[in-house]
Design a protein around this motif. Structure first.
Motif: not given
Length: 593
Positions: A470-474, A502-506, A561-565, A568-569
């Motif tokens: 979700x391209x929370x980060x690159x 993301x805390x657990x990207x996978x 990202x937060x809105x969709x629960x 995040x690390x």
């Protein structure tokens, strides 16, 4: 609906008001014959007196007046009396405003009419009284174009001396231009072929290029004798054109450039086959002369052709569009050319890699080496640079074809196989490039190539790139070869990157039924944001004399990202959406930049 908010009614109301105003104030007359009613519904004739001349102006109100300026033309008799004048073209149109710099005030339509008429009077007065002759030179391209036959392009590099160049005829559907001037035939052939054009090498011509050190004065050359007068004070140029015309068949083209304030204006003229009709002193018979007097038939002598025997021969004129890459970047960009000579290898031509390749051309890098073993499929096209028409072809090939059609001067090589296959057979194959970008998101390959760098087999900087769901980060890791950084220190034992957003990207990857169908969900809009930021970073690094190895984390829409629960690390919980964090890597450890 309120009629005043209907666009047609608005324009018709203002048009009627404007017509009445012109009739009342300027005794205008509506012109009944109008072949352009769709574009200019109303044309009015206004009589004005300028510098002792009674002039008929034809004022055409556009359909969207006052959102566009009215068009001003001269009546036939006025045009025949006054032409040529600065800002008056052969279509009898007066150029009143530079519409890049000026725009009409839609809240004052009657004021637009008054100011336009006054502007027309000023231009005509200055032209009749010869007060603005310098403006012929300022608008040289416009006037040269009016007397032209065809349109050509040029990628010739300007010089201070004359030189032999080439003219390459070509054919493109829907193009007005029919040929390309070039210093180098092979470069021009590739330029045309990159765009899918057709050429015939048997039609190539040797051409003379002459740099003019001064602007042409009006009236511009029309005949051989005018060219002689233009060049007679410039002995090297006159000698060059004389030799050129002596040695080459007709028609013979000459490309020229005029330098003004570090900008170049280009044009071309053409000398046609000598021909004139003369009346014999004996019985007044008419004869046709095609050769020089006193010489054998077919003999050519450039100087005599220009100044003596065929001095009244008309020349053909051609407008030239300068399509050198450096000029186009200056005309359609910020003019920066510091990256023009750089070469970059891009490993991975998927969604990220394809947009990175385009981003590199956007910052002026046109020499690329694209590497990928995959073919484009339908699952790729929603966020890939290329689309459905390219499905089934190797990704490097389709990206190359896409980019070279946009940048025909680009040099793009491809390798349609795994990068490790290339490095197995040619370990130093990437060392001729200024930067190696890995956009593969495959840690084993990244570690292997990093090992080759630390062992000094690869001697150029490496930029590793990948993105999260979700391209929370690159992320980007820039590694200078002299720093001998091992990227394994930046990852945990389980392969998770220490700066993961993301805390657990996978946990957020998706999968369809079948083997090897997992994929990372993200949208192309966020991808382009990431790529744009990384390209700015890359450009800075490439031009930094004391650049350092760095890690870069691009933060996406964290609020979403937060809105969709999505968890995040902890280190990124208070971070700002769409921000960039860069840190230096020193002794295999990150430090704040």
């Amino acid at each position: 609906m309120d009629a005043r908010h209907n666009l047609v009614d608005i324009y018709e109301h203002i048009q009627k008001e404007s017509v009445n105003y012109l009739i009342d104030k300027y005794q205008a007359k509506v012109v009944q014959e109008n072949d352009e009613k769709y574009k200019y519904p109303v044309i009015l004739e206004v009589s004005i007196t300028v510098a002792g001349f009674n002039i008929k102006l034809l004022i055409s109100l556009p359909f969207n007046f006052p959102d566009s300026f009215p068009r001003f033309k001269l009546g036939d008799s006025s045009f025949n009396t006054l032409y040529p004048l600065p800002h008056l073209d052969k279509l009898k149109t007066l150029c009143l405003f530079d519409e890049v710099l000026a725009s009409p005030n839609p809240n004052n339509p009657l004021g637009i009419l008054d100011s336009s008429i006054e502007k027309a009077k000023d231009i005509l007065s200055a032209g009749i009284l010869k007060q603005n002759l310098n403006e012929y030179t300022e608008e040289f391209k416009t006037y040269w174009l009016q007397e032209s036959k065809d349109f050509y392009l040029s990628i010739v590099e300007p010089s201070v001396t004359d030189k032999e160049i080439f003219f390459i005829p070509f054919n493109f559907p829907n193009w007005l231009q029919k040929g390309l001037f070039t210093d180098n035939k092979s470069v021009a052939i590739k330029w045309v072929q990159n765009l899918g054009g057709r050429i015939n090498e048997e039609e190539f011509e040797k051409v003379l290029y002459i740099p003019l050190t001064e602007s042409m004065l009006f009236p511009f050359p029309n005949r051989n004798k005018d060219i002689y007068q233009l060049l007679k004070g410039k002995k090297p140029a006159l000698q060059a054109i004389s030799n050129y015309l002596t040695k080459n068949k007709r028609p013979a083209k000459v490309l020229f450039s005029i330098k003004s304030e570090n900008e170049y204006t280009w044009g071309a003229w053409e000398h046609v086959k000598p021909f004139k009709r003369i009346i014999s002193h004996y019985k007044g018979k008419r004869k046709t002369q095609t050769s020089l007097k006193g010489f054998r038939k077919g003999t050519q002598h450039g100087w005599l052709e220009l100044a003596k025997d065929f001095s009244n021969m008309e020349i053909n004129k051609y407008p030239i569009e300068d399509v050198r890459s450096t000029r186009l970047k200056n005309r359609g960009g910020d003019g920066k050319t510091e990256n023009h000579e750089l070469k970059v290898a891009v490993v991975g031509c998927g969604a990220v890699g394809s947009h990175i390749a385009q981003g590199l051309t956007d910052i002026g890098i046109e020499h690329l080496f694209l590497i990928d073993s995959d073919k484009l499929n339908f699952e790729n096209i929603n966020r890939h640079l290329c689309g459905a028409s390219d499905v089934g072809q190797p990704k490097p090939e389709v990206v190359k074809n896409k980019l070279r059609k946009h940048h025909p001067t680009s040099k793009i090589d491809v390798y349609n196989d795994n990068v490790l296959s290339l490095l197995t057979t040619s370990p130093k194959a990437l060392n001729s490039y200024d930067l190696i970008i890995l956009a593969i998101s495959h840690l084993p390959t990244e570690l292997r190539i990093n090992e080759l760098q630390t062992k000094e087999i690869i001697t150029k900087p490496i930029l590793n790139l990948w993105i999260e769901p979700y391209l929370a980060g690159g992320h980007a890791i820039w590694l200078n070869p002299e720093d001998k950084i091992s990227i394994s220190s930046l990852f945990k034992e389980n392969g998770e990157y220490k700066n993961q957003v993301l805390k657990d990207g996978n946990a957020y990857t998706k999968k369809e039924l079948g083997c090897n169908t997992s994929y990372v969900p993200y949208g192309v809009l966020e991808l382009r944001k990431f790529v744009n930021n990384i390209m700015l970073f890359t450009g800075q690094q490439l031009n930094e004399s004391n650049r350092k190895s760095k890690t870069v984390t691009w933060l996406g829409n964290l609020t979403d990202q937060k809105r969709h629960k999505r968890l995040l690390s902890p280190k990124w919980l208070g971070a700002t959406d769409f921000s960039l964090r860069a840190k230096n890597i020193e002794n295999n450890q990150e430090s704040v930049d």
